[in-house]
Design a protein around this motif. Structure first.
Motif, PDB file in Angstrom:
ATOM      1  N   THR A   7       0.838  -1.199   0.000  1.00 30.57           N
ATOM      2  CA  THR A   7       0.000   0.000   0.000  1.00 30.57           C
ATOM      3  C   THR A   7       0.871   1.245   0.000  1.00 30.57           C
ATOM      4  O   THR A   7       1.783   1.385   0.794  1.00 30.57           O
ATOM      5  N   GLY A   8       0.559   2.145  -0.899  1.00 35.77           N
ATOM      6  CA  GLY A   8       1.273   3.422  -0.929  1.00 35.77           C
ATOM      7  C   GLY A   8       2.246   3.586  -2.074  1.00 35.77           C
ATOM      8  O   GLY A   8       2.634   4.709  -2.392  1.00 35.77           O
ATOM      9  N   PHE A   9       2.665   2.488  -2.725  1.00 39.64           N
ATOM     10  CA  PHE A   9       3.520   2.627  -3.900  1.00 39.64           C
ATOM     11  C   PHE A   9       2.651   2.546  -5.151  1.00 39.64           C
ATOM     12  O   PHE A   9       1.856   1.631  -5.311  1.00 39.64           O
ATOM     13  N   ARG A  10       2.820   3.549  -6.018  1.00 36.82           N
ATOM     14  CA  ARG A  10       2.020   3.572  -7.243  1.00 36.82           C
ATOM     15  C   ARG A  10       2.905   3.946  -8.421  1.00 36.82           C
ATOM     16  O   ARG A  10       3.629   4.946  -8.367  1.00 36.82           O
ATOM     17  N   LEU A  11       2.867   3.143  -9.451  1.00 33.78           N
ATOM     18  CA  LEU A  11       3.588   3.427 -10.689  1.00 33.78           C
ATOM     19  C   LEU A  11       2.583   3.847 -11.748  1.00 33.78           C
ATOM     20  O   LEU A  11       1.570   3.173 -11.957  1.00 33.78           O
ATOM     21  N   PRO A 129       3.709  12.724   0.540  1.00 34.96           N
ATOM     22  CA  PRO A 129       4.290  11.704  -0.333  1.00 34.96           C
ATOM     23  C   PRO A 129       5.573  12.169  -1.013  1.00 34.96           C
ATOM     24  O   PRO A 129       5.968  13.340  -0.906  1.00 34.96           O
ATOM     25  N   VAL A 130       6.206  11.246  -1.686  1.00 34.09           N
ATOM     26  CA  VAL A 130       7.340  11.541  -2.571  1.00 34.09           C
ATOM     27  C   VAL A 130       6.904  11.158  -3.978  1.00 34.09           C
ATOM     28  O   VAL A 130       6.321  10.097  -4.187  1.00 34.09           O
ATOM     29  N   GLY A 144      12.151  -1.897  -1.535  1.00 38.80           N
ATOM     30  CA  GLY A 144      12.034  -2.853  -0.452  1.00 38.80           C
ATOM     31  C   GLY A 144      11.014  -2.395   0.568  1.00 38.80           C
ATOM     32  O   GLY A 144       9.972  -1.844   0.225  1.00 38.80           O
ATOM     33  N   GLY A 145      11.355  -2.587   1.837  1.00 37.54           N
ATOM     34  CA  GLY A 145      10.454  -2.198   2.914  1.00 37.54           C
ATOM     35  C   GLY A 145      11.104  -1.202   3.839  1.00 37.54           C
ATOM     36  O   GLY A 145      12.174  -0.663   3.554  1.00 37.54           O
ATOM     37  N   VAL A 146      10.462  -0.963   4.976  1.00 35.08           N
ATOM     38  CA  VAL A 146      10.989   0.004   5.933  1.00 35.08           C
ATOM     39  C   VAL A 146      12.312  -0.479   6.527  1.00 35.08           C
ATOM     40  O   VAL A 146      13.213   0.309   6.784  1.00 35.08           O
ATOM     41  N   PRO A 168       2.419   3.577   3.893  1.00 39.26           N
ATOM     42  CA  PRO A 168       3.449   2.657   4.387  1.00 39.26           C
ATOM     43  C   PRO A 168       4.698   2.635   3.512  1.00 39.26           C
ATOM     44  O   PRO A 168       5.787   2.324   3.985  1.00 39.26           O
ATOM     45  N   ALA A 169       4.544   2.942   2.232  1.00 43.73           N
ATOM     46  CA  ALA A 169       5.700   2.923   1.325  1.00 43.73           C
ATOM     47  C   ALA A 169       6.528   4.200   1.399  1.00 43.73           C
ATOM     48  O   ALA A 169       7.603   4.269   0.812  1.00 43.73           O
TER      49      ALA A 169
END
Length: 205
Positions: A7-11, A129-130, A144-146, A168-169
């Motif tokens: 959740t939170g990563f979008r391409l 966000p970034v 990856g992850g946190v 979360p991303a």
């Protein structure tokens, strides 16, 4: 592939048309003429393989003094140029953030340049966000992850692609494994330009 689907990563593939890419690059390079690319060093004194500059009220820098944001170019002492309106519009459309970005890191990847896994955590509020915009050669992006020990997965980012790290991303480790040299003719002299929009300072009160 779990890290890429968290959740939170979008391409957003091909978010910018070929014409929009060329127009944005022209605007960016005009500003680079005012704030030239330079090769930064890490706090440990190691030169980075990318060249960089910044746009906006604040710019991210690294040197012996550490990682930080500042309002002036470390070599010229001049304020960073403004962020092109096209990028501000893209932030409003794709990032869905209330506060506008106040920093745009511009990284130039020539042949052999890469970016190790890292977190974007020098900002005041991680709720913002970034947003990353790719121009030029395709890059192999790793996410990856946190935790640095979390599994990673990779995806190719082509010219005109946009990706967003939020939720979360937002603090996920990410980096560029390599650039596929010659996969685009957009950037003069070859290579890839990555534009990373962030809200570095606190949001409007």
């Amino acid at each position: 592939m779990a890290p890429l689907s968290q959740t939170g990563f979008r391409l957003i593939p091909a978010a910018l048309s070929v014409g929009a890419q060329a127009a944005l690059l022209t605007e960016v390079l005009a500003r680079v003429a005012q704030a030239p690319f330079y090769r930064p060093v890490t706090p440990g004194g190691k030169p980075m393989s990318v060249e960089m500059t910044n746009l906006g009220p604040l710019g991210w820098v690294t040197d012996a003094g550490g990682y930080r944001y500042q309002p002036t170019h470390p070599q010229t002492g001049e304020p960073w140029p403004d962020i092109p309106q096209a990028l501000l519009d893209l932030w409003a459309e794709a990032a869905g953030a209330g506060a506008p970005p106040d920093a745009c890191l511009v990284n130039l990847y020539r042949e052999g340049a890469r970016m190790g896994l890292h977190q974007d955590k020098d900002e005041a509020d991680f709720a913002h966000p970034v947003l990353s915009v790719s121009l030029g050669d395709t890059a192999v992006f790793r996410l990856g992850g946190v935790s640095r020990r979390d599994p990673t997965a990779s995806v190719r980012l082509a010219s005109g692609d946009v990706c967003v790290l939020a939720g979360p991303a937002r603090l996920a480790h990410h980096g560029i494994d390599r650039v596929l040299v010659g996969s685009s003719r957009l950037v003069p002299g070859g290579g890839r330009i990555n534009l990373t929009l962030r809200r570095a300072g606190p949001g409007p009160g």
